[in-house]
Scaffold this motif. Structure first.
Motif, PDB file in Angstrom:
ATOM      1  N   ASP A  93       0.858  -1.186   0.000  1.00 24.96           N
ATOM      2  CA  ASP A  93       0.000   0.000   0.000  1.00 24.96           C
ATOM      3  C   ASP A  93       0.898   1.241   0.000  1.00 24.96           C
ATOM      4  O   ASP A  93       0.853   2.075   0.889  1.00 24.96           O
ATOM      5  CB  ASP A  93      -0.924  -0.004   1.213  1.00 24.96           C
ATOM      6  CG  ASP A  93      -1.996   1.068   1.139  1.00 24.96           C
ATOM      7  OD1 ASP A  93      -2.103   1.778   0.113  1.00 24.96           O
ATOM      8  OD2 ASP A  93      -2.738   1.219   2.136  1.00 24.96           O
ATOM      9  N   ARG A  94       1.723   1.330  -1.016  1.00 26.58           N
ATOM     10  CA  ARG A  94       2.723   2.389  -1.138  1.00 26.58           C
ATOM     11  C   ARG A  94       2.066   3.645  -1.706  1.00 26.58           C
ATOM     12  O   ARG A  94       1.131   3.559  -2.505  1.00 26.58           O
ATOM     13  CB  ARG A  94       3.839   1.912  -2.080  1.00 26.58           C
ATOM     14  CG  ARG A  94       5.092   2.685  -1.979  1.00 26.58           C
ATOM     15  CD  ARG A  94       5.850   2.304  -0.726  1.00 26.58           C
ATOM     16  NE  ARG A  94       7.141   2.989  -0.767  1.00 26.58           N
ATOM     17  CZ  ARG A  94       7.728   3.489   0.287  1.00 26.58           C
ATOM     18  NH1 ARG A  94       7.181   3.354   1.472  1.00 26.58           N
ATOM     19  NH2 ARG A  94       8.876   4.093   0.189  1.00 26.58           N
ATOM     20  N   GLU A  95       2.567   4.785  -1.289  1.00 22.75           N
ATOM     21  CA  GLU A  95       2.024   6.053  -1.760  1.00 22.75           C
ATOM     22  C   GLU A  95       3.100   6.869  -2.469  1.00 22.75           C
ATOM     23  O   GLU A  95       4.188   7.062  -1.959  1.00 22.75           O
ATOM     24  CB  GLU A  95       1.499   6.867  -0.579  1.00 22.75           C
ATOM     25  CG  GLU A  95       1.002   8.241  -0.961  1.00 22.75           C
ATOM     26  CD  GLU A  95       0.634   9.101   0.234  1.00 22.75           C
ATOM     27  OE1 GLU A  95       0.548  10.317   0.044  1.00 22.75           O
ATOM     28  OE2 GLU A  95       0.450   8.570   1.350  1.00 22.75           O
ATOM     29  N   ARG A  96       2.757   7.334  -3.666  1.00 22.98           N
ATOM     30  CA  ARG A  96       3.606   8.278  -4.397  1.00 22.98           C
ATOM     31  C   ARG A  96       2.804   9.563  -4.542  1.00 22.98           C
ATOM     32  O   ARG A  96       1.634   9.531  -4.895  1.00 22.98           O
ATOM     33  CB  ARG A  96       4.002   7.743  -5.775  1.00 22.98           C
ATOM     34  CG  ARG A  96       4.860   8.735  -6.573  1.00 22.98           C
ATOM     35  CD  ARG A  96       5.415   8.136  -7.839  1.00 22.98           C
ATOM     36  NE  ARG A  96       6.464   7.180  -7.578  1.00 22.98           N
ATOM     37  CZ  ARG A  96       7.755   7.493  -7.364  1.00 22.98           C
ATOM     38  NH1 ARG A  96       8.140   8.749  -7.367  1.00 22.98           N
ATOM     39  NH2 ARG A  96       8.640   6.547  -7.154  1.00 22.98           N
ATOM     40  N   ARG A  97       3.446  10.686  -4.260  1.00 22.76           N
ATOM     41  CA  ARG A  97       2.799  11.989  -4.386  1.00 22.76           C
ATOM     42  C   ARG A  97       3.357  12.727  -5.592  1.00 22.76           C
ATOM     43  O   ARG A  97       4.565  12.884  -5.741  1.00 22.76           O
ATOM     44  CB  ARG A  97       3.000  12.826  -3.126  1.00 22.76           C
ATOM     45  CG  ARG A  97       2.278  12.239  -1.926  1.00 22.76           C
ATOM     46  CD  ARG A  97       2.442  13.067  -0.686  1.00 22.76           C
ATOM     47  NE  ARG A  97       1.912  12.323   0.455  1.00 22.76           N
ATOM     48  CZ  ARG A  97       2.035  12.696   1.714  1.00 22.76           C
ATOM     49  NH1 ARG A  97       2.655  13.821   2.012  1.00 22.76           N
ATOM     50  NH2 ARG A  97       1.543  11.952   2.680  1.00 22.76           N
ATOM     51  N   PHE A  98       2.445  13.157  -6.438  1.00 22.30           N
ATOM     52  CA  PHE A  98       2.752  13.953  -7.622  1.00 22.30           C
ATOM     53  C   PHE A  98       2.199  15.360  -7.399  1.00 22.30           C
ATOM     54  O   PHE A  98       1.300  15.544  -6.587  1.00 22.30           O
ATOM     55  CB  PHE A  98       2.054  13.368  -8.859  1.00 22.30           C
ATOM     56  CG  PHE A  98       2.533  12.008  -9.254  1.00 22.30           C
ATOM     57  CD1 PHE A  98       3.543  11.868 -10.192  1.00 22.30           C
ATOM     58  CD2 PHE A  98       1.963  10.865  -8.708  1.00 22.30           C
ATOM     59  CE1 PHE A  98       3.975  10.616 -10.581  1.00 22.30           C
ATOM     60  CE2 PHE A  98       2.388   9.605  -9.090  1.00 22.30           C
ATOM     61  CZ  PHE A  98       3.401   9.483 -10.028  1.00 22.30           C
ATOM     62  N   TRP A  99       2.689  16.322  -8.167  1.00 22.80           N
ATOM     63  CA  TRP A  99       2.127  17.660  -8.058  1.00 22.80           C
ATOM     64  C   TRP A  99       2.134  18.374  -9.392  1.00 22.80           C
ATOM     65  O   TRP A  99       2.954  18.112 -10.258  1.00 22.80           O
ATOM     66  CB  TRP A  99       2.845  18.503  -7.012  1.00 22.80           C
ATOM     67  CG  TRP A  99       4.321  18.658  -7.221  1.00 22.80           C
ATOM     68  CD1 TRP A  99       4.945  19.643  -7.944  1.00 22.80           C
ATOM     69  CD2 TRP A  99       5.358  17.833  -6.704  1.00 22.80           C
ATOM     70  NE1 TRP A  99       6.298  19.469  -7.904  1.00 22.80           N
ATOM     71  CE2 TRP A  99       6.593  18.357  -7.137  1.00 22.80           C
ATOM     72  CE3 TRP A  99       5.369  16.692  -5.903  1.00 22.80           C
ATOM     73  CZ2 TRP A  99       7.807  17.793  -6.816  1.00 22.80           C
ATOM     74  CZ3 TRP A  99       6.583  16.126  -5.582  1.00 22.80           C
ATOM     75  CH2 TRP A  99       7.773  16.680  -6.029  1.00 22.80           C
ATOM     76  N   SER A 100       1.148  19.276  -9.510  1.00 28.53           N
ATOM     77  CA  SER A 100       0.993  20.106 -10.702  1.00 28.53           C
ATOM     78  C   SER A 100       0.557  21.493 -10.267  1.00 28.53           C
ATOM     79  O   SER A 100      -0.431  21.635  -9.535  1.00 28.53           O
ATOM     80  CB  SER A 100      -0.079  19.537 -11.628  1.00 28.53           C
ATOM     81  OG  SER A 100       0.274  18.269 -12.103  1.00 28.53           O
ATOM     82  N   VAL A 101       1.276  22.498 -10.723  1.00 23.47           N
ATOM     83  CA  VAL A 101       0.890  23.883 -10.469  1.00 23.47           C
ATOM     84  C   VAL A 101      -0.233  24.221 -11.447  1.00 23.47           C
ATOM     85  O   VAL A 101      -0.140  23.939 -12.641  1.00 23.47           O
ATOM     86  CB  VAL A 101       2.095  24.835 -10.649  1.00 23.47           C
ATOM     87  CG1 VAL A 101       1.656  26.295 -10.520  1.00 23.47           C
ATOM     88  CG2 VAL A 101       3.188  24.509  -9.630  1.00 23.47           C
ATOM     89  N   ILE A 102      -1.284  24.816 -10.936  1.00 16.80           N
ATOM     90  CA  ILE A 102      -2.435  25.168 -11.761  1.00 16.80           C
ATOM     91  C   ILE A 102      -2.317  26.636 -12.173  1.00 16.80           C
ATOM     92  O   ILE A 102      -2.202  27.523 -11.320  1.00 16.80           O
ATOM     93  CB  ILE A 102      -3.764  24.932 -11.000  1.00 16.80           C
ATOM     94  CG1 ILE A 102      -3.859  23.479 -10.518  1.00 16.80           C
ATOM     95  CG2 ILE A 102      -4.961  25.312 -11.867  1.00 16.80           C
ATOM     96  CD1 ILE A 102      -3.798  22.434 -11.623  1.00 16.80           C
TER      97      ILE A 102
END
Length: 161
Positions: A93-102
């Protein structure tokens, strides 16, 4: 920056994160099931890149909706693998966090959407739905520290919950 502009940005990002989460909740399982045969083939050849394929299929319609509303995520949702971090959870149950500037049509930045993708490293499986939230930080050098050092439910650093 004026209080009105900050209020506008925070309200817009909160509404956007809520809308995106509703979209994810309504669509992630169907997208997973619909593309499972191809996802399994990718997983057999290339392992975890199958989760990237799933994300592309899941987020493509949402990105099109954002574009129609005059919003551009940079990078495209859920974000770039290079600009992501995976350090949370056990292997199944691994978590990867991505991000995008809007950004608005005129290039002005409103905030950042952070997407939490949960996945299994022991077999091909999405253990729970993706989650999305927003933060006020838009500086690409500061975003990783905010994401790594904070939990999504904290109000610190301008999280819009």
């Amino acid at each position: 920056m004026s209080m009105l502009i900050e209020t506008f940005k925070s309200t817009t990002m909160k509404m956007l994160a809520t809308y995106c989460q509703q979209y994810l909740n309504a669509n992630w399982e169907n997208v997973w099931k619909q593309h499972l045969p191809e996802t399994e083939r990718i997983f057999a050849r290339n392992g975890d890149s199958a989760y990237g394929f799933f994300c592309i299929k899941l987020f493509h319609p949402l990105v099109a909706e954002l574009a129609g509303a005059g919003l551009t995520p940079r990078p495209v949702l859920p974000g770039s693998f290079v600009q992501s971090d995976e350090r949370w959870g056990p292997p199944d149950d691994r978590e990867r966090r991505f991000w995008s500037v809007i950004c608005q049509t005129d290039g002005r930045e409103l905030g950042t959407l952070v997407t939490r993708i949960f996945h299994d490293h022991t077999r091909l499986r999405i253990p729970r739905p993706p989650q999305i939230y927003s933060i006020s930080v838009t500086d690409h050098t500061d975003i990783p520290d905010v994401i790594i050092q904070s939990e999504p439910n904290e109000r610190k650093y301008g999280f819009y919950a």
